[in-house]
Design an enzyme around this catalytic site. Structure first.
Site, PDB file in Angstrom:
ATOM      1  N   SER B 196       0.839  -1.189   0.000  1.00 37.39           N
ATOM      2  CA  SER B 196       0.000   0.000   0.000  1.00 37.39           C
ATOM      3  C   SER B 196       0.875   1.239   0.000  1.00 37.39           C
ATOM      4  O   SER B 196       1.960   1.250   0.581  1.00 37.39           O
ATOM      5  CB  SER B 196      -0.964  -0.021   1.177  1.00 37.39           C
ATOM      6  OG  SER B 196      -0.429   0.643   2.276  1.00 37.39           O
ATOM      7  N   HIS B 210      -3.087   7.060  -4.111  1.00 34.38           N
ATOM      8  CA  HIS B 210      -3.075   5.980  -3.126  1.00 34.38           C
ATOM      9  C   HIS B 210      -3.339   4.675  -3.864  1.00 34.38           C
ATOM     10  O   HIS B 210      -4.167   4.637  -4.782  1.00 34.38           O
ATOM     11  CB  HIS B 210      -4.188   6.194  -2.084  1.00 34.38           C
ATOM     12  CG  HIS B 210      -4.616   4.929  -1.395  1.00 34.38           C
ATOM     13  ND1 HIS B 210      -5.772   4.258  -1.719  1.00 34.38           N
ATOM     14  CD2 HIS B 210      -4.012   4.200  -0.428  1.00 34.38           C
ATOM     15  CE1 HIS B 210      -5.867   3.175  -0.956  1.00 34.38           C
ATOM     16  NE2 HIS B 210      -4.826   3.117  -0.176  1.00 34.38           N
ATOM     17  N   TYR B 213      -2.888  -3.245  -2.794  1.00 30.41           N
ATOM     18  CA  TYR B 213      -3.277  -4.552  -3.350  1.00 30.41           C
ATOM     19  C   TYR B 213      -2.926  -5.621  -2.327  1.00 30.41           C
ATOM     20  O   TYR B 213      -1.828  -5.612  -1.778  1.00 30.41           O
ATOM     21  CB  TYR B 213      -2.628  -4.783  -4.723  1.00 30.41           C
ATOM     22  CG  TYR B 213      -3.252  -3.855  -5.728  1.00 30.41           C
ATOM     23  CD1 TYR B 213      -4.509  -4.152  -6.276  1.00 30.41           C
ATOM     24  CD2 TYR B 213      -2.651  -2.636  -6.048  1.00 30.41           C
ATOM     25  CE1 TYR B 213      -5.135  -3.255  -7.139  1.00 30.41           C
ATOM     26  CE2 TYR B 213      -3.279  -1.736  -6.912  1.00 30.41           C
ATOM     27  CZ  TYR B 213      -4.520  -2.060  -7.451  1.00 30.41           C
ATOM     28  OH  TYR B 213      -5.159  -1.170  -8.272  1.00 30.41           O
ATOM     29  N   GLY B 362      -0.666  -4.748  18.839  1.00 31.99           N
ATOM     30  CA  GLY B 362       0.675  -4.984  18.295  1.00 31.99           C
ATOM     31  C   GLY B 362       0.853  -4.451  16.884  1.00 31.99           C
ATOM     32  O   GLY B 362       1.845  -4.748  16.229  1.00 31.99           O
ATOM     33  N   ARG B 364       1.822  -2.042  13.854  1.00 35.35           N
ATOM     34  CA  ARG B 364       2.906  -1.072  13.706  1.00 35.35           C
ATOM     35  C   ARG B 364       2.278   0.236  13.205  1.00 35.35           C
ATOM     36  O   ARG B 364       2.159   0.480  12.009  1.00 35.35           O
ATOM     37  CB  ARG B 364       3.957  -1.583  12.714  1.00 35.35           C
ATOM     38  CG  ARG B 364       5.217  -0.721  12.768  1.00 35.35           C
ATOM     39  CD  ARG B 364       6.325  -1.291  11.911  1.00 35.35           C
ATOM     40  NE  ARG B 364       7.578  -0.594  12.149  1.00 35.35           N
ATOM     41  CZ  ARG B 364       7.977   0.473  11.459  1.00 35.35           C
ATOM     42  NH1 ARG B 364       7.225   0.977  10.527  1.00 35.35           N
ATOM     43  NH2 ARG B 364       9.144   1.036  11.745  1.00 35.35           N
ATOM     44  N   TYR B 365       1.851   1.059  14.163  1.00 36.02           N
ATOM     45  CA  TYR B 365       1.054   2.243  13.812  1.00 36.02           C
ATOM     46  C   TYR B 365       1.814   3.216  12.920  1.00 36.02           C
ATOM     47  O   TYR B 365       1.218   3.918  12.111  1.00 36.02           O
ATOM     48  CB  TYR B 365       0.512   2.936  15.063  1.00 36.02           C
ATOM     49  CG  TYR B 365       1.565   3.402  16.038  1.00 36.02           C
ATOM     50  CD1 TYR B 365       2.196   4.614  15.873  1.00 36.02           C
ATOM     51  CD2 TYR B 365       1.929   2.620  17.133  1.00 36.02           C
ATOM     52  CE1 TYR B 365       3.162   5.050  16.753  1.00 36.02           C
ATOM     53  CE2 TYR B 365       2.894   3.041  18.026  1.00 36.02           C
ATOM     54  CZ  TYR B 365       3.514   4.258  17.836  1.00 36.02           C
ATOM     55  OH  TYR B 365       4.471   4.686  18.696  1.00 36.02           O
TER      56      TYR B 365
END
Lengths: 414, 414
Positions: B196, B210, B213, B362, B364-365
């Site tokens: 992405s 943007h 897939y 958990g 990964r922001y």
């Protein structure tokens, strides 16, 4: 009661005493003033001293109340009326307290260009005044949104009241049920009145404040359920421990007048609510937060909320005055913008009020989103340097502190 | 098949042909290169021509694949492997295409200060290269996040791949069920691999793109459910109709190769998905969007997704080249920042992927939120002037257009 009200009105008036000039207001304000004058004449005719409250206030409100004045007068003892008048007053007092700071910042800069020779007065800077929008909601009620943008002291300040009524749709009822309420009907008549404000100052040394106080009524079968909610919380960009202590102490005093257990309980609720979960950090140094307050009785709960709302100015304005002229540079501004990005994250992802508001059909999204900062920034993987002032803030955001006991132990040790 | 793969690899190589110098890469890249060399030796030993694909690609990936190379090789025919290799390639191709634009912008500005006299070459500007983070997820799998920040052409560009597996918790299973899937187990083993990207250019005349897939596998009892999802959409700040037509035409060509009904269906899906509901406007001029594609068969669906992902560069890079040097001023920048605020609103309030990601423990922001712009702005009650270029954009955002038929009728009428 009328005596206390008169005293409070005088307190309000003396607070905003410096604010004597007729101000640059849109039509709605003049309408309100005219209505107010008419109302004053009508009231004097009634020779009812208690009504002095409305006469005095009406001139000072940001706009005409949402509920027609005749109706407010008819239902003076109804909590809906009391709450609407409270939030109108809190909005006006707070907006004027902020405008006073803008005016003083402008005082230092004004030139002869700002002088109106016809009237022999300085014209205040238009950027230092709140823009007032009084709006109606198709489904019932409306609100008054006051926004000051791009001021000298405040980059963006929004102070909003809304007084709405109608039918609560099933999803909203469901949400209430999940919060412990137990309603029988699928669609419920409701009334909600609240004031909410978010103030984003320009100087990164001045913290952001948010507060919201609201009253809710829901009618299920023959019973009316009512409750209060609210809170005030502080979001500094640079941690000043004295500020945090002053802020919490002011809120504690407001709570203690009503119940010695409130502050501790509502301080913890605040720490638990304003959490940016995905980052494992709080939005700021907290304050108080509560919901579903329907105890010990309606008048006592209202008085508690009144005390909290009246504590906003003394908890915050001194911090603005203390830091508004502090020096700062590009580095501090960048950090402030990054933290404002975090503020946006909390408001758009987690804040129940914002989410509930935006998902309500016909919501006035501009009033809901006035809480967003004028500018915000997101940098990938930004990490404050070890032992920097920025890291000092982050530590407190990751582990909330008991500010008042912290102060006590600090005093004891010195 | 190996022939087609070789052709595709050559296409990739020729696309990134200008990219010959050894680049300023973190340790992970060199590890990947060393592993790649080892793998190359091993593969040559096997004299298997098909493996040439991996050898060629490995050097060009942004980092070492998430799944160990030995495992990828063992399961070459598995869709999980095919998808991981596809997203690795798409990521690398796209990152390099963007870096090429940065390099060219830098070419015009370089001075002797940038010359490395020891090696007789110009040193590329460090801001024009992607920062590569290869990360592991405790619960299984990981990802590669590539971010370019504060470049000459791109203000913030994020291109992310993730390959994760584990057990889908009940709320996630529930969400799938509500989307029409029907699983029996409460907790399900799953696999997800996706690429992405969100690209926010500096010049307001260059649109934001943007794309995403993804491939999903869920094992319920003895059955494996699989499906693909994805889309590419364009968000201009100033409407250029030729750009929108070019963009849609390129996506339509990719769709048409596989099914003549796809473009219309997925174009509409896109218009319906990227909606900022509270404002009653779309995020941009659309593109394509689809989910739950498990038809007509796995290989055909994969080929369709491959075509879509390969269409990103030809749909977008020409628009960057066309407008990157366009003139603009303060006014256009302010409008771009306001529209970026709307982008933040969509991503944080409505985007399913972002919400799902941030609510996953958990997560990964930083990789999820790389989609947010470097800078954004919110002005209360901003309203474009009548007949302004800004209003022209808003009209299209409020009423999506059929870009390709629009073009046809325009051509017919002239």
């Amino acid at each position: 009661m009328p005596y206390k009200v008169a005293v409070r009105s005088f307190k309000t008036l003396s607070y905003i005493g410096s604010y004597k000039k007729m101000r640059d207001r849109p039509l709605a304000f003049y309408c309100a003033a005219i209505l107010g004058a008419g109302y004053a004449a009508y009231s004097q005719h009634k020779q009812n001293k208690a009504e002095m409250k409305e006469i005095i206030q009406l001139k000072n409100y940001m706009a005409e109340p949402i509920t027609p004045i005749s109706e407010l007068e008819k239902n003076q003892d109804d909590m809906k009326t009391q709450m609407e008048l409270l939030i109108m007053r809190i909005q006006a007092e707070f907006c004027r307290a902020l405008e006073k700071e803008e005016d003083e910042a402008w005082e230092d800069e004004k030139t002869t260009d700002d002088f109106d020779f016809d009237n022999d007065v300085f014209l205040p800077s238009p950027e230092s005044k709140f823009k007032v929008d009084r709006w109606k909601r198709k489904e019932g009620g409306g609100g008054i949104t006051c926004v000051l943008q791009d001021g000298r002291v405040f980059e963006k300040a929004g102070v909003n009241i809304s007084v709405v009524s109608g039918i609560l749709p099933p999803p909203a009822v469901q949400q209430m049920k999940s919060r412990g309420k137990n309603f029988e009907n699928k669609e419920l008549p409701f009334f909600a009145a609240g004031v909410s404000a978010v103030i984003h100052p320009r100087n990164p040394m001045v913290p952001t404040i948010h507060f919201n106080y609201r009253y809710f009524e829901v009618q299920d079968k023959n019973e009316v359920h009512w409750w209060f909610g609210g809170g005030t919380d502080l979001t500094p960009y640079y941690l000043n421990e004295d500020d945090a202590v002053h802020f919490h102490r002011t809120l504690k005093q407001a709570c203690d007048e009503h119940d010695p257990t409130y502050y501790d309980k509502f301080k913890k609720w605040c720490d638990d609510y304003f959490v940016i979960s995905h980052r494992g950090e709080r939005r700021g140094v907290g304050g108080i937060f509560f919901d579903d307050v329907d105890y010990p009785d309606q008048q006592s709960a209202f008085k508690f909320v009144t005390s909290c709302a009246e504590a906003v100015i003394p908890s915050y304005i001194p911090l603005v005055q203390k830091h508004a002229d502090a020096g700062y540079g590009y580095h501090e501004r960048q950090w402030q913008l990054l933290r404002r990005g975090r503020y946006v994250e909390f408001n758009l992802i987690y804040d129940r009020g914002t989410k509930f508001g935006l998902h309500t059909p016909g919501a006035r999204y501009e009033s809901i989103l006035m809480s967003l900062p004028l500018n915000a920034k997101w940098e990938y993987m930004h990490d404050p340097k070890p032992n920097s002032p920025e890291e000092k803030l982050m530590k407190v955001l990751k582990e909330p502190r008991d500010w008042l006991n912290f102060q006590q132990s600090k005093n004891t040790s010195t």
